[in-house]
Design an enzyme around this catalytic site. Structure first.
Site, PDB file in Angstrom:
ATOM      1  N   PHE A  77       0.850  -1.084   0.023  1.00 24.65           N
ATOM      2  CA  PHE A  77       0.075   0.109  -0.100  1.00 24.65           C
ATOM      3  C   PHE A  77       0.891   1.174   0.108  1.00 24.65           C
ATOM      4  O   PHE A  77       1.372   1.820   0.964  1.00 24.65           O
ATOM      5  CB  PHE A  77      -0.984  -0.028   1.312  1.00 24.65           C
ATOM      6  CG  PHE A  77      -2.062   0.875   1.175  1.00 24.65           C
ATOM      7  CD1 PHE A  77      -3.150   0.810   0.415  1.00 24.65           C
ATOM      8  CD2 PHE A  77      -1.937   2.168   2.073  1.00 24.65           C
ATOM      9  CE1 PHE A  77      -4.224   1.770   0.455  1.00 24.65           C
ATOM     10  CE2 PHE A  77      -3.031   2.964   2.004  1.00 24.65           C
ATOM     11  CZ  PHE A  77      -4.042   2.894   1.078  1.00 24.65           C
ATOM     12  N   GLY A  78       1.429   1.618  -1.140  1.00 23.82           N
ATOM     13  CA  GLY A  78       2.181   2.773  -1.369  1.00 23.82           C
ATOM     14  C   GLY A  78       1.768   3.850  -2.474  1.00 23.82           C
ATOM     15  O   GLY A  78       1.636   3.575  -3.577  1.00 23.82           O
ATOM     16  N   HIS A 134       4.793  -3.652   3.049  1.00 24.10           N
ATOM     17  CA  HIS A 134       5.862  -3.643   2.026  1.00 24.10           C
ATOM     18  C   HIS A 134       7.213  -3.488   2.868  1.00 24.10           C
ATOM     19  O   HIS A 134       7.280  -2.608   3.696  1.00 24.10           O
ATOM     20  CB  HIS A 134       5.813  -3.016   0.806  1.00 24.10           C
ATOM     21  CG  HIS A 134       5.540  -1.595   1.022  1.00 24.10           C
ATOM     22  ND1 HIS A 134       5.110  -0.844  -0.029  1.00 24.10           N
ATOM     23  CD2 HIS A 134       5.282  -0.953   2.263  1.00 24.10           C
ATOM     24  CE1 HIS A 134       4.797   0.618   0.402  1.00 24.10           C
ATOM     25  NE2 HIS A 134       5.089   0.343   1.689  1.00 24.10           N
ATOM     26  N   ASN A 135       8.352  -4.140   2.532  1.00 24.98           N
ATOM     27  CA  ASN A 135       9.720  -3.695   2.896  1.00 24.98           C
ATOM     28  C   ASN A 135      10.067  -4.112   4.329  1.00 24.98           C
ATOM     29  O   ASN A 135      10.809  -3.809   5.178  1.00 24.98           O
ATOM     30  CB  ASN A 135       9.739  -2.243   2.801  1.00 24.98           C
ATOM     31  CG  ASN A 135       9.821  -1.556   1.815  1.00 24.98           C
ATOM     32  OD1 ASN A 135       9.992  -2.039   0.410  1.00 24.98           O
ATOM     33  ND2 ASN A 135       8.906  -0.338   1.700  1.00 24.98           N
ATOM     34  N   SER A 153       8.017  -1.138   6.190  1.00 23.83           N
ATOM     35  CA  SER A 153       9.420  -0.988   6.582  1.00 23.83           C
ATOM     36  C   SER A 153       9.872  -0.981   8.016  1.00 23.83           C
ATOM     37  O   SER A 153      10.789  -0.575   8.350  1.00 23.83           O
ATOM     38  CB  SER A 153       9.719   0.622   6.183  1.00 23.83           C
ATOM     39  OG  SER A 153       9.668   0.713   4.766  1.00 23.83           O
ATOM     40  N   HIS A 171       8.305   2.009   9.727  1.00 18.15           N
ATOM     41  CA  HIS A 171       9.543   2.383   9.930  1.00 18.15           C
ATOM     42  C   HIS A 171      10.314   2.215  11.564  1.00 18.15           C
ATOM     43  O   HIS A 171      11.350   2.730  11.449  1.00 18.15           O
ATOM     44  CB  HIS A 171       9.903   3.931   9.452  1.00 18.15           C
ATOM     45  CG  HIS A 171       9.701   3.984   8.007  1.00 18.15           C
ATOM     46  ND1 HIS A 171      10.739   3.866   6.963  1.00 18.15           N
ATOM     47  CD2 HIS A 171       8.687   4.359   7.297  1.00 18.15           C
ATOM     48  CE1 HIS A 171      10.189   4.305   5.769  1.00 18.15           C
ATOM     49  NE2 HIS A 171       8.776   4.459   6.028  1.00 18.15           N
TER      50      HIS A 171
END
Length: 225
Positions: A77-78, A134-135, A153, A171
């Protein structure tokens, strides 16, 4: 099965499953009915894949179990807002890499990476209905209970345990050997091993004191009415 797929003779692909071009299925892999193995996906030795699973843009290690309805390797979802106020999609072009002896529960989703591959370490166990963005990088031997959400992230060390419905913001980094109580929210890095809980998450003893103080305050306030 596409004629360009590489399927070991000992692998079992049940009726109704689809194996696309360039996919690689190792020895003694089992693929359930309704499952789709996307182009160039690789699945390691003795991995068992349930019904209606979708694998795309990913690799899966050896001796894994993927339960019914799980999806691995789809876009994350970006999005961003451009100068004209329009919502635009960020490219999602990398992969999801699943280690060896990993278990992925039913209807769990693991997104592929955008700026780094999404990684799930060896021997990690993931319950049903978990969202991994994601990431995200997850270390080895982690335990992730149902309805956990890990935003993009985030980085988890080894031997991390997440109770049911834990939420982790994007993050954030979590050290190895951290355990989080159910319904906790992680909003910043956790750098020391130990038990944490609360909203936002704090060391477990601090969270217990907060809970007791809130209860005492509530009783005192209600007695004044």
């Amino acid at each position: 099965m596409h004629r360009a797929a590489s399927v070991d003779p000992t692998a079992v692909v049940e009726a109704g499953a689809v194996v696309h071009s360039g996919a690689v299925l190792g020895k003694e892999v089992v693929v359930g009915s309704g499952t789709v193995i996307g182009p160039s996906v690789s699945v390691g030795h003795s991995t068992r894949i349930g019904y209606n699973v979708v694998l795309s843009n990913c690799s899966v290690g050896e001796f894994c179990t993927i339960h019914n309805g799980a999806c691995v390797g789809q876009d994350g979802f970006g999005f961003f807002v451009d100068e004209d106020g329009q919502i635009k999609k960020k490219p999602q072009v990398l992969y999801a890499r699943i280690g060896d002896n990993v278990e992925i529960g039913a209807n769990t989703c693991i997104d592929r990476g955008s700026w780094r591959d999404t990684l799930i370490g060896d021997d990690t166990k993931i319950d049903n209905l978990v969202q991994i963005g994601h990431n995200v990088v997850i270390g080895k031997c982690c335990m992730i209970c149902g309805q956990v959400g890990i935003a993009g992230s985030a980085t988890l060390g080894d031997y991390v345990t997440l109770g049911g419905r834990v939420a982790i913001r994007d993050h954030v980094s979590i050290a190895s050997k951290v355990r989080l109580a159910a319904n906790s929210l992680v909003t910043k890095d956790i750098q020391k091993p130990g038990d944490y809980g609360g909203f936002p998450a704090v060391p477990i003893n601090e969270w217990r004191r907060q809970t007791v103080n809130l209860r005492l305050f509530s009783k005192k306030h209600s007695s004044r009415r």
